[in-house]
Design an enzyme around this catalytic site. Structure first.
Site, PDB file in Angstrom:
ATOM      1  CG  HIS A  39       6.979 -10.171  22.443  1.00  0.00           C
ATOM      2  ND1 HIS A  39       6.696 -11.449  21.760  1.00  0.00           N
ATOM      3  CD2 HIS A  39       6.422 -10.592  23.646  1.00  0.00           C
ATOM      4  CE1 HIS A  39       6.010 -12.251  22.412  1.00  0.00           C
ATOM      5  NE2 HIS A  39       5.836 -11.554  23.617  1.00  0.00           N
TER       6      HIS A  39
ATOM      7  CG  HIS B 267       3.429  -8.588  20.908  1.00  0.00           C
ATOM      8  ND1 HIS B 267       3.651  -9.745  20.185  1.00  0.00           N
ATOM      9  CD2 HIS B 267       3.440  -9.044  22.295  1.00  0.00           C
ATOM     10  CE1 HIS B 267       3.731 -10.835  21.092  1.00  0.00           C
ATOM     11  NE2 HIS B 267       3.597 -10.228  22.423  1.00  0.00           N
TER      12      HIS B 267
ATOM     13  CG  HIS C 214       6.926 -12.186  28.876  1.00  0.00           C
ATOM     14  ND1 HIS C 214       5.414 -12.157  29.145  1.00  0.00           N
ATOM     15  CD2 HIS C 214       6.850 -12.458  27.798  1.00  0.00           C
ATOM     16  CE1 HIS C 214       4.885 -11.727  28.013  1.00  0.00           C
ATOM     17  NE2 HIS C 214       5.584 -11.990  27.014  1.00  0.00           N
TER      18      HIS C 214
ATOM     19  CG  HIS D 116      -0.999 -15.243  24.709  1.00  0.00           C
ATOM     20  ND1 HIS D 116      -1.195 -15.201  26.092  1.00  0.00           N
ATOM     21  CD2 HIS D 116       0.268 -15.010  24.328  1.00  0.00           C
ATOM     22  CE1 HIS D 116       0.077 -15.393  26.660  1.00  0.00           C
ATOM     23  NE2 HIS D 116       1.095 -15.504  25.487  1.00  0.00           N
TER      24      HIS D 116
ATOM     25  CE1 TYR E  89       3.819 -15.155  28.550  1.00  0.00           C
ATOM     26  CE2 TYR E  89       2.249 -15.092  30.401  1.00  0.00           C
ATOM     27  CZ  TYR E  89       2.503 -14.569  29.160  1.00  0.00           C
ATOM     28  OH  TYR E  89       2.045 -13.615  28.537  1.00  0.00           O
TER      29      TYR E  89
ATOM     30  CD  GLU F 163       4.983 -15.250  25.276  1.00  0.00           C
ATOM     31  OE1 GLU F 163       5.509 -14.278  25.061  1.00  0.00           O
ATOM     32  OE2 GLU F 163       3.805 -15.818  25.049  1.00  0.00           O
TER      33      GLU F 163
END
Lengths: 120, 305
Positions: free
Chosen positions: B149, B197, B212, B244, B253, B263
């Protein structure tokens, strides 16, 4: 070995040949504002007050414009001092992150400042 | 069903050789083509020709590609883009992108370029599709299986979210809102299928920026192993390994040699369009972004390319 002077705190730090400004600060136990540490984000911009620097790697002109270069803006993470340099941080004070590391890299007394010699 | 997944991220790099070394030796991608100032790469479990394009000259994102399931999806998305109005809609032709077929190119209200396409040459993954092994025996570095993503930055995340919802049929899985009942958002995470996501959008003072792009990893232990490799290769780490709160994903990251943030991402729960969208309020944002530190680092909201 050259000397990096950091304003506004007037701290002096040794710079090994080929070392970046950020590399010298980190190795001497100091920290300042950084972002990617790879020249891509521009967060570590500081003002060069004396001396010259070069870049050992490509830096994007979108990140550091020619106009900024002309006015003395440098990227602390990528700029390599050519000799003694003085930089000034922007809206920031130098942070001591490790007194141990600072003690390992003795800060040179300045020979251009007679007051320092007299004191010692 | 429309968008299947993020197919490619095309980014600019200041030094092609250094970037190539990062994406191959450190991350373990394979080069599938080199063309002038561009290198095309894929992860070991991807079958399409490439998922990352690095182009020498500058930093930041050029564009993203999203692959659609059916050819007719392209015409539908084109119509939906014209109806949405607040975006630029163009046809793109086979050959505009190496090994990619016809498609539609959108410039979002946040000034990100999004290409949707139906065909990319298939070159096969590294374990094959007939009685395959679980993973390739000889791997390099982190050995990322696939791209996952991206998070992009623009000035009006609510409007860009509307673009992805109304034009490309994404739905939000999590949002940061000023208040629990707000229609507007400060950041949003959107899915096109069942991944938590496929794209996320963060509000900021800039347009068209890359926060990112991420690679999938199998689990926490793979994330920790990636951290070891980043130390071996002196990769600049932004934060992590951590988790997260938003998406529940496990993460590091880090930055490529030009300063584009990457990431590695594992976990994250399964998304459904009928699952209630998770809402975060600004007072809990630190925990939402970095679940263990529970505070935002300055870089999250100021460092992008």
């Amino acid at each position: 070995m050259s000397v990096l002077t950091v304003l506004p705190d007037d701290e002096r730090v040794r710079v090994k040949p080929g070392e970046t400004i950020l590399g010298a600060l980190t190795a001497s136990g100091y920290g300042c504002r950084v972002g990617c540490r790879r020249g891509g984000c521009g967060v570590c911009k500081v003002d060069l007050r004396s001396g010259t620097v070069h870049y050992a790697v490509n830096v994007s002109k979108e990140v550091l414009t020619e106009d900024e270069v002309a006015h003395g803006t440098v990227l602390a993470c990528r700029a390599v001092p050519d000799s003694d340099v003085t930089i000034e941080l922007r809206d920031e004070r130098l942070k001591l992150t490790s007194s141990l590391l600072r003690s390992f890299r003795a800060v040179p007394a300045t020979i251009t400042d007679p007051a320092t010699i007299t004191k010692e | 069903m429309g968008v299947l997944r993020m197919g490619y991220a095309h980014v600019r790099v200041t030094d092609l050789a250094e970037a190539k070394k990062h994406y191959t030796y450190t991350l373990g991608m394979k080069v599938t083509a080199e063309d002038g100032n561009k290198v095309y790469l894929k992860g070991w479990d991807e079958w399409d020709h490439h998922s990352v394009v690095i182009e020498e000259g500058g930093v930041g994102v050029v564009k993203f590609g999203f692959k659609v399931e059916k050819l007719e999806d392209l015409a539908r998305f084109e119509k939906q883009g014209q109806a949405f109005g607040d975006c630029i809609v163009e046809r793109m032709s086979k050959g505009d992108n190496l090994e990619v077929g016809d498609g539609v190119r959108f410039t979002t209200p946040g000034e990100h370029v999004i290409e949707v396409y139906h065909d990319m040459s298939s070159v096969g993954n590294e374990v094959g599709f007939h009685n395959p092994e679980a993973w390739p025996r000889h791997q390099e570095g982190v050995a990322v299986p696939a791209i996952d993503h991206a998070l992009v930055v623009c000035q009006d995340p609510t409007l860009s979210e509307s673009f992805f919802r109304e034009v490309l049929d994404f739905y939000p899985t999590e949002r940061v809102q000023p208040e629990l009942e707000s229609k507007e958002c400060m950041a949003t995470w959107l899915s096109a299928g069942q991944k938590i996501h496929d794209i996320a959008i963060l509000g900021g003072p800039v347009q068209g920026k890359l926060h990112h792009f991420a690679f999938q990893l199998e689990d926490w232990s793979a994330v920790l192993k990636a951290a070891d490799i980043f130390s071996m290769d002196d990769v600049s780490i932004d934060i992590g390994p951590t988790r997260h709160g938003i998406t529940r994903g496990e993460t590091i990251y880090f930055f490529d040699p030009s300063g584009n943030r990457n990431e590695v991402f594992a976990g994250g729960y399964r998304a459904y369009p009928d699952r209630p969208c998770v809402v975060w309020t600004p007072d809990q944002l630190g925990k939402g972004i970095f679940y263990h530190d529970r505070k935002l680092n300055e870089a999250f909201t100021s460092v992008w390319t």
